[in-house]
Design an enzyme around this catalytic site. Structure first.
Site, short mmCIF file in Angstrom:
data_model
loop_
_atom_site.label_atom_id
_atom_site.label_comp_id
_atom_site.label_asym_id
_atom_site.label_seq_id
_atom_site.Cartn_x
_atom_site.Cartn_y
_atom_site.Cartn_z
N GLU A 274 0.83 -1.22 0.00
CA GLU A 274 0.00 0.00 0.00
C GLU A 274 0.86 1.27 0.00
O GLU A 274 0.76 2.09 0.89
CB GLU A 274 -0.90 0.01 1.25
CG GLU A 274 -1.79 -1.19 1.39
CD GLU A 274 -2.52 -1.24 2.75
OE1 GLU A 274 -2.24 -0.39 3.62
OE2 GLU A 274 -3.36 -2.13 2.92
N ARG A 313 1.67 20.31 6.10
CA ARG A 313 2.72 19.46 6.68
C ARG A 313 3.76 20.21 7.51
O ARG A 313 4.11 19.75 8.59
CB ARG A 313 3.41 18.62 5.58
CG ARG A 313 2.44 17.74 4.77
CD ARG A 313 3.13 16.70 3.90
NE ARG A 313 3.78 15.70 4.70
CZ ARG A 313 5.06 15.68 4.96
NH1 ARG A 313 5.87 16.55 4.40
NH2 ARG A 313 5.57 14.75 5.75
N CYS A 343 -4.14 33.70 9.26
CA CYS A 343 -4.04 34.36 10.57
C CYS A 343 -3.80 33.35 11.68
O CYS A 343 -4.68 33.08 12.50
CB CYS A 343 -5.29 35.20 10.81
SG CYS A 343 -5.37 36.50 9.61
N TYR A 372 0.07 13.99 0.46
CA TYR A 372 -0.43 14.65 1.67
C TYR A 372 -0.32 16.18 1.58
O TYR A 372 -0.10 16.85 2.57
CB TYR A 372 0.31 14.10 2.92
CG TYR A 372 0.27 12.59 2.98
CD1 TYR A 372 -0.93 11.92 3.18
CD2 TYR A 372 1.42 11.81 2.78
CE1 TYR A 372 -0.99 10.53 3.20
CE2 TYR A 372 1.37 10.42 2.79
CZ TYR A 372 0.16 9.79 3.00
OH TYR A 372 0.11 8.42 3.01
N1 LLP Z 1 -1.74 2.02 4.34
C1 LLP Z 1 -2.32 2.50 5.45
C2 LLP Z 1 -3.24 1.64 6.20
C3 LLP Z 1 -2.05 3.81 5.87
O1 LLP Z 1 -2.62 4.29 6.96
C4 LLP Z 1 -1.15 4.61 5.11
C5 LLP Z 1 -0.86 5.99 5.51
C6 LLP Z 1 -0.59 4.07 3.94
C7 LLP Z 1 -0.90 2.76 3.59
C8 LLP Z 1 0.34 4.83 3.05
O2 LLP Z 1 1.50 5.16 3.71
P1 LLP Z 1 2.71 5.83 2.89
O3 LLP Z 1 3.22 4.80 1.93
O4 LLP Z 1 2.16 7.01 2.20
O5 LLP Z 1 3.68 6.19 3.93
N2 LLP Z 1 -0.22 12.88 6.51
C9 LLP Z 1 1.05 12.29 6.88
C10 LLP Z 1 1.13 10.83 6.49
C11 LLP Z 1 0.00 10.01 7.05
C12 LLP Z 1 0.02 8.58 6.61
C13 LLP Z 1 -1.24 7.90 6.97
N3 LLP Z 1 -1.35 6.54 6.55
C14 LLP Z 1 2.16 13.14 6.27
O6 LLP Z 1 1.87 14.13 5.62
O7 LLP Z 1 3.34 12.84 6.48
#
Ligand code: LLP
Length: 419
Positions: A274, A313, A343, A372
């Site tokens: 994923e 972020r 603000c 993100y």
């Molecule tokens: N699978 C599940 C169940 C997840 O919760 C997530 C991310 C992913 C896959 C994908 O993860 P990645 O490969 O993108 O690391 N907003 C935060 C990141 C939150 C990630 C949430 N879950 C940021 O801007 O760093």
């Protein structure tokens, strides 16, 4: 590696000058590179060959349907966490049979929608969710294919707000309860146990926590199989980090794939992945215009037309994004604070960052903003969501338009009694 480079004195997305897009759509805007998205997907998926695998792009990273479409055309599935994301994946042409549904709080309505659609798998995160899913499936005369998301109690070493695999985190089934919950699931008539899933966090910069978590999952898979449980799929989640600073050195997709292959060697299963950030992060940038240069309190502030509502972020995770001038500049460097117009004191993108001298009207680009970024944006301060642009070679298209103020206000209503 991405396709945002300087040519002829200006920053380009593939073969399109960003200044040209800014003239056409105004600022700020997100801009994505098709070639970068394609490359990242291909590198990740090919590294995992010859494993029997399904790469389910984590839609939350960047959920624009044009972005999902690019990946769907390459064979990607989708990892989703809401009905909205299922609808996006389907609209982009991801077959339901390639959709996995994660998340700790799936509602009965969302489960019903997913079941009717015929998704590949629910990653179930708790006992109450298991029973709720069984009930919904029974009411629809269906069987729900599931994996339990297991919490391996491993610290991913990432930021605390994006670590998900420690036992104190809200995610997954505690390791100690795993056997018990599989036994319960096997007795439910409308549940079909297919496998195990896990996801230990995001922006993980070290291979060791992956190796430790995967080893625990492998051992668990053997135990469950020996116990007569059907484990034919293993979903290893996402989480692989990407470089934000020039000096960042995350494990490569190949390092990651080597660990998966080594740890899972000889296990007869299909593997699901994923990845979100790895695919989308460096495939996108945020372009913004300098509105004012303000000298105050002994500091120089570059005040931009993008704010924390467009890219949260830095304020939310103290995240670093490289910010560069769109026009290649040889001007003397100076230390500046780069801020937005919102603000809030926290509407700050960078503190005491070395930047060339710039003037109002000049453009900057935030690198690594494809994941993100747009998906976490809001309309705080009544600022409309900004456009999203997709580039392919020498052409670009608006893939999300900016709503007009009239369109935004039209969705709200003053009740009769206030008139
Ligand atoms: N699978 C599940 C169940 C997840 O919760 C997530 C991310 C992913 C896959 C994908 O993860 P990645 O490969 O993108 O690391 N907003 C935060 C990141 C939150 C990630 C949430 N879950 C940021 O801007 O760093």
């Amino acid at each position: 590696m991405d396709y945002f480079n300087y040519k002829k004195g200006g920053l380009y997305a593939e073969n399109v000058p960003l200044a040209e897009i800014a003239d056409a759509v105004g600022t700020p805007f997100y801009c994505y590179s098709s070639a970068t998205l394609e490359r990242h997907y291909a590198v990740f998926s090919e590294s995992l060959a010859p494993l029997d695998r399904l790469v389910c792009y984590a839609v939350k990273a960047n959920s624009n349907i044009a972005v999902i479409k690019i990946l769907a055309k390459l064979g990607a599935g989708a990892d989703v966490v809401s009905e909205g994301e299922i609808r996006r994946a389907l609209a982009a042409g991801v077959p339901a049979k390639k959709i996995v549904f994660s998340g700790v709080g799936k509602t009965a309505a969302e489960m019903g929608f997913a079941l009717k659609t015929g998704i590949y798998q629910f990653n179930v995160e708790s006992e109450p969710e298991l029973f709720a899913l069984n009930e919904v499936a029974e009411s629809l005369g269906k069987k729900a294919p599931i994996a339990f998301r297991v919490n391996p109690d491993i610290d991913s070493g990432s930021h605390k707000k994006i670590s998900t695999g420690r036992k104190e985190d809200k995610f997954g089934i505690a390791f100690a309860d795993v056997q018990n919950i599989y036994d319960k699931a096997k007795k439910l008539k409308n549940i079909e146990v297919k496998g195990i899933s896990t996801h230990i966090g995001s922006q993980i910069m070290d291979i060791a926590p992956f190796a430790r978590a995967f080893a625990k999952i492998r051992e668990l898979a053997e135990e469950l199989k020996a116990h007569g449980t059907n484990i034919e799929r293993i979903d290893l989640g996402g989480g692989l980090g990407i470089p934000y600073y020039g000096s960042d050195n995350p494990p490569s997709p190949r390092d990651y794939a080597d660990v998966v292959k080594k740890v899972m060697h000889g296990l007869d299963c299909k593997f699901i992945f994923e990845p979100g950030r790895l695919i989308a992060g460096n495939s996108g940038i945020l372009v913004s215009k300098l509105v004012y240069v303000k000298n105050s309190g002994g500091r120089i502030f570059y005040i931009l037309d993008a704010g924390m509502n467009d890219l949260i972020r830095p304020s939310f995770y103290d995240a670093y994004h490289e910010i560069i001038s769109v026009k290649k500049s040889t001007a003397k460097k100076q230390l500046v604070d780069i801020v937005g117009p919102v603000c809030e004191t926290g509407d700050v993108f960078a503190i005491q960052r070395e930047m060339p001298a710039m003037k109002p009207g000049d453009l900057v680009a935030f690198r690594s903003a494809g994941a993100y970024g747009a998906t976490m944006s809001s309309t705080y301060n009544s600022r409309p969501l900004i456009p999203e642009i997709l580039v392919q070679g020498g052409k670009f298209a608006v893939i999300r338009k900016k709503l007009t103020y009239d369109e935004i206000l039209a969705s709200e209503k003053i009740p009769g009694w206030l008139k």
